[in-house]
Design a protein around this motif. Structure first.
Motif, short mmCIF file in Angstrom:
data_model
loop_
_atom_site.label_atom_id
_atom_site.label_comp_id
_atom_site.label_asym_id
_atom_site.label_seq_id
_atom_site.Cartn_x
_atom_site.Cartn_y
_atom_site.Cartn_z
N ALA A 155 47.83 3.89 -65.92
CA ALA A 155 47.01 4.10 -67.11
C ALA A 155 45.97 5.19 -66.94
CB ALA A 155 46.33 2.79 -67.51
N LYS A 156 45.71 5.61 -65.69
CA LYS A 156 44.77 6.70 -65.44
C LYS A 156 45.49 8.04 -65.25
CE LYS A 156 41.24 3.73 -63.35
NZ LYS A 156 40.40 3.47 -62.14
N GLY A 157 46.80 8.04 -65.46
CA GLY A 157 47.56 9.28 -65.35
C GLY A 157 47.95 9.66 -63.94
N LYS A 158 47.83 8.74 -62.99
CA LYS A 158 48.18 9.03 -61.59
C LYS A 158 49.62 8.61 -61.30
CE LYS A 158 43.42 8.53 -59.97
NZ LYS A 158 42.49 7.82 -59.05
N SER A 159 50.38 9.51 -60.69
CA SER A 159 51.78 9.21 -60.37
C SER A 159 51.88 8.03 -59.41
CB SER A 159 52.45 10.44 -59.75
OG SER A 159 52.60 11.47 -60.70
N ARG A 160 52.76 7.07 -59.73
CA ARG A 160 52.98 5.92 -58.86
C ARG A 160 54.43 5.84 -58.38
NH1 ARG A 160 48.35 2.76 -59.06
NH2 ARG A 160 49.16 2.00 -57.08
N ILE A 161 55.36 6.37 -59.16
CA ILE A 161 56.75 6.47 -58.75
C ILE A 161 57.26 7.85 -59.12
CG2 ILE A 161 59.11 5.59 -59.02
CD1 ILE A 161 57.94 2.89 -59.74
N GLU A 162 57.89 8.52 -58.18
CA GLU A 162 58.47 9.83 -58.43
C GLU A 162 59.92 9.86 -57.95
OE1 GLU A 162 56.01 12.74 -56.55
OE2 GLU A 162 54.39 12.55 -58.03
N ILE A 163 60.82 10.18 -58.85
CA ILE A 163 62.24 10.32 -58.54
C ILE A 163 62.60 11.79 -58.73
CG2 ILE A 163 64.58 9.57 -59.11
CD1 ILE A 163 63.29 7.10 -60.44
#
Length: 246
Positions: free
Chosen positions: A207-215
């Motif tokens: 919700a803060k715009g921070k990447s948590r999963i990247e594929i």
């Protein structure tokens, strides 16, 4: 001689009156052609702006060049400071006159080019964006972005203007960070596309715009799946050797 002059004056007057009448009649016919309910057909037309309105006169869409593009509106407020600053394209409006989306394109040899199709939240900014963004060197992102919009646009702009009046950049950044922490800033939640480094990517963000999963699949074909903590540190990867080397 006086009779001849008077007769000449009468002829000149009649000629002037005739010309005026013909101009008025011709102008009326011309205007009637454009105000007629009959469908008009043009093979080609040059225009700087077209306003599409409902029968009651409400503005629903603007098609315009950059100079005459609509500056945008929300809650009856026009953003006049943006006049002449927006790209050419189409802007859409709701029943209450708020901007609700658009299709715009722009490009420059020295600055690159971009095109976007956007959908806005009620009383807010864009939540869905189809985008092509390219720099002057030809590197580009093309894909889909989705955003959280957590504050009405008019409230956000008022808050933004207040913060920009703070005396130092440090105070301004602290105030913006406070807005982020409270979830008041727009936040990117999902990004899917072809990235600037030629990889294919999917980024899922909090919700803060921070990447948590990247594929991702890199240009050379290498696949990667990363899980990140809130600081951006990779905490788990597949395959295992995709983790950053210590």
């Amino acid at each position: 001689m006086n009779d001849k002059y008077r007769e000449l004056e009468k002829k000149v007057f009649r000629m002037q009156a005739f010309c005026v009448i013909m101009v008025l009649v011709g102008g009326s016919i011309f205007l009637m052609g454009f105000s007629s309910d009959k469908k008009q057909k043009f093979k080609e037309i040059d225009v700087e702006r077209i306003n599409v309105v409902e029968k009651n006169g409400k503005l629903k869409m603007v098609i315009a060049n950059k100079e005459r593009q609509h500056p945008g509106a929300m809650d009856g407020k026009y953003y006049k400071e943006r006049e002449g600053q927006r790209a050419a394209g189409m802007i859409f409006f709701s029943e209450k006159g708020d901007e609700i989306g658009g299709l715009i394109f722009d490009g420059d040899t020295d600055k690159g080019q971009y095109g976007t199709l956007t959908f806005d939240k009620f009383r807010g900014d864009q939540t869905i964006q189809f985008l092509h963004g390219e720099d002057a060197e030809g590197n580009y992102f093309s894909g889909l972005k989705m955003n959280d919009q957590n504050m009405p646009l008019t409230d956000f702009i008022s808050k933004y203007e207040e913060i920009k009046k703070l005396p130092t950049k440090e105070e301004q950044e602290a105030a913006f960070q406070e807005m982020r922490d409270k979830g008041q800033m727009a936040a990117s939640r999902l990004m899917i596309g072809r990235n600037y480094d030629k990889s294919a990517i999917i980024k899922l963000k909090d919700a803060k715009g921070k990447s948590r999963i990247e594929i991702s699949v890199e240009a050379n074909g290498t696949p990667k799946l990363n899980f990140l903590d809130e600081t951006g540190k990779v905490i788990y990867s597949l395959p295992d050797d995709a983790k950053p080397k210590k």
